[in-house]
Design an enzyme around this catalytic site. Structure first.
Site, PDB file in Angstrom:
ATOM      1  N   GLU A  46     183.231  46.599  14.185  1.00 15.62           N
ATOM      2  CA  GLU A  46     183.691  47.162  12.913  1.00 15.62           C
ATOM      3  C   GLU A  46     185.202  47.339  12.976  1.00 15.62           C
ATOM      4  OE1 GLU A  46     182.746  50.968   9.944  1.00 15.62           O
ATOM      5  OE2 GLU A  46     182.378  51.163  12.093  1.00 15.62           O
ATOM      6  N   GLY A 105     181.894  57.046  16.041  1.00 16.15           N
ATOM      7  CA  GLY A 105     183.251  57.566  16.088  1.00 16.15           C
ATOM      8  C   GLY A 105     184.254  56.434  16.200  1.00 16.15           C
ATOM      9  N   ASP A 142     175.457  52.758   5.441  1.00 18.20           N
ATOM     10  CA  ASP A 142     176.376  53.446   6.340  1.00 18.20           C
ATOM     11  C   ASP A 142     176.495  54.905   5.927  1.00 18.20           C
ATOM     12  OD1 ASP A 142     178.008  53.734   8.535  1.00 18.20           O
ATOM     13  OD2 ASP A 142     179.799  52.913   7.584  1.00 18.20           O
ATOM     14  N   HIS A 194     170.817  51.849   9.168  1.00 15.37           N
ATOM     15  CA  HIS A 194     172.144  52.386   9.491  1.00 15.37           C
ATOM     16  C   HIS A 194     172.560  53.358   8.393  1.00 15.37           C
ATOM     17  CE1 HIS A 194     176.003  51.667  11.849  1.00 15.37           C
ATOM     18  NE2 HIS A 194     176.346  52.555  10.926  1.00 15.37           N
ATOM     19  N   HIS A 204     173.989  57.405   8.058  1.00 14.44           N
ATOM     20  CA  HIS A 204     174.482  58.605   8.736  1.00 14.44           C
ATOM     21  C   HIS A 204     174.126  59.863   7.953  1.00 14.44           C
ATOM     22  CE1 HIS A 204     177.127  56.809  11.863  1.00 14.44           C
ATOM     23  NE2 HIS A 204     177.151  55.781  11.028  1.00 14.44           N
ATOM     24  N   ASP A 216     175.499  62.916   8.257  1.00 15.30           N
ATOM     25  CA  ASP A 216     176.691  63.636   7.800  1.00 15.30           C
ATOM     26  C   ASP A 216     177.521  62.803   6.826  1.00 15.30           C
ATOM     27  OD1 ASP A 216     177.370  61.863   9.778  1.00 15.30           O
ATOM     28  OD2 ASP A 216     178.739  63.199  10.841  1.00 15.30           O
ATOM     29  N   HIS A 273     177.461  51.089  17.644  1.00 15.56           N
ATOM     30  CA  HIS A 273     178.514  50.729  16.707  1.00 15.56           C
ATOM     31  C   HIS A 273     179.471  49.755  17.400  1.00 15.56           C
ATOM     32  CE1 HIS A 273     177.305  54.125  14.169  1.00 15.56           C
ATOM     33  NE2 HIS A 273     178.147  53.695  13.244  1.00 15.56           N
TER      34      HIS A 273
END
Length: 371
Positions: A216, A186, A313, A25, A27, A29, A213
């Site tokens: 969370e 998102g 993350d 996991h 990302h 960006d 996702h």
């Protein structure tokens, strides 16, 4: 046990950084080097809040530590703004792989949303190709430095837009060219996986792996939808699954826990939880239990037999690495090498790879921890 300035520590004579790791996991960006952001921003004419790399790193960490996923996600406006050209995407992807290799990662899955990188005129195919080029360049650079690493793309759709079926088809089209799975990301609350059922139906028909996702910023209903509507093979975070566990009694070290049907299903099916300790604190995902690492239900889930994995993350927003996350957990819960190895074996078993490749990863992990 102490953690040095680089987030590393020594456990049973071995540096955590030097241990073989699996990153599930992570990302793209959320993993830009601050210095790279400054250079790309200057070339693109993008305003930045700080003109020094260290200060910019501090800015990301401060803004991300908000206790809200919605506020946390606002910091991505800057990183995505500098990822709108082929050159920028390729560079970011290449450096991402280099940073994983320096972190001791031997297999990683990088998730990112192609639909967020079209402002510069590139097509969906072109942005995926640019990222794949950077990944392969990074793998070659790591190999030249004596580190074997493989990175696959998790093509991601944004859950608050209506392009998920289109992105799902894009992911399947890139199946043999670098894409290993699909995700939605998102704002979670208010945008359940059920809104993207058409995309998930398509992916299921194509036998294409999915992680979602869930658990969370939203609770058990979100996790349930990820499993039923999304057919998720893994849960992105999934930390709030602990809400489906009730402690009935405690006697010394003996704890009697009542499982809800959802929690039992996830545990018994060994569905991996992509837990991200530092990020979960920053976004308020564990606020039901507290605000410190000691309050994180990670150990609770681990001791109950869930397939927990450790993840970053977003390296930039949490100013972290997989090495640091493992070191923090070891210091907090007094974990030894056997525990850290178990987390990597869980991740290897949950990787979106053929069974033979997962078995190879398991062997590499065992060898590395025995060194």
């Amino acid at each position: 046990m102490s953690i040095d300035q680089h987030g590393d520590t020594v456990i049973e004579g071995l540096s955590v950084r030097g241990l073989p790791k699996i990153s599930l996991h992570d990302h793209l960006d959320g993993a830009l080097r601050p210095a790279t952001i400054l250079e790309l921003a200057d070339a693109a004419g993008v305003d930045v809040p700080e003109d020094d790399a260290d200060a910019l790193g501090d800015w990301f960490a401060e803004k991300s530590d908000s206790g809200s996923l919605v506020e946390y996600l606002k910091t991505f406006d800057l990183t995505t703004a500098v990822m709108q050209t082929r050159e920028g995407l390729t560079r970011v992807a290449r450096e991402f792989v280099e940073d994983l290799a320096a972190d001791g990662v031997i297999y990683g899955e990088v998730r990112w949303a192609p639909e967020q990188h079209l402002a510069g005129g590139l097509s969906l195919e072109e942005v995926v190709d640019a990222v794949q080029e950077g990944i392969e360049e990074g793998e070659d650079l790591a190999d030249s430095r004596g580190h074997d690493i493989r990175v696959g793309q998790l093509i991601t759709a944004m859950r608050h837009t209506d392009r998920s079926l289109e992105i799902a088809k894009l992911a399947v089209d890139w199946r043999e060219r670098g894409a290993v799975g699909f995700d939605i990301a998102g704002p979670e609350d208010g945008f359940p996986p059920s809104k993207h059922r058409a995309a998930f139906d398509y992916l299921a028909a194509q036998f294409f792996p999915v992680t979602v996702h869930a658990g969370e910023a939203a609770g058990l209903d979100s996790i349930r939808s990820a499993l039923i509507d999304g057919r998720a093979l893994r849960l992105g975070h999934g930390v709030r699954l602990a809400e489906d566990l009730e402690v009935i009694s405690r006697e010394g070290e003996e704890v009697l826990v009542q499982f809800g049907d959802l929690a039992r299903w996830v545990r018994d099916r060994e569905i991996p939880l992509e837990l991200s300790p530092s990020s979960n604190l920053q976004t308020g995902a564990i606020e039901r239990w507290g605000t410190t690492m000691e309050d994180h239900p990670f150990d609770f889930l681990y001791q109950l037999g869930f397939a927990v994995t450790v993840n970053v993350d977003n390296r930039t927003m949490s100013r972290t690495s997989l090495t640091r996350e493992l070191a923090l957990l070891a210091a907090t819960f007094d974990y030894g090498l056997d525990d850290l190895e178990a987390f990597q074996l869980n991740a290897a078993a949950g990787a979106f790879l053929a069974v033979e490749e997962r078995e190879e990863l398991i062997e590499l992990i065992a060898e590395g921890f025995e060194a």
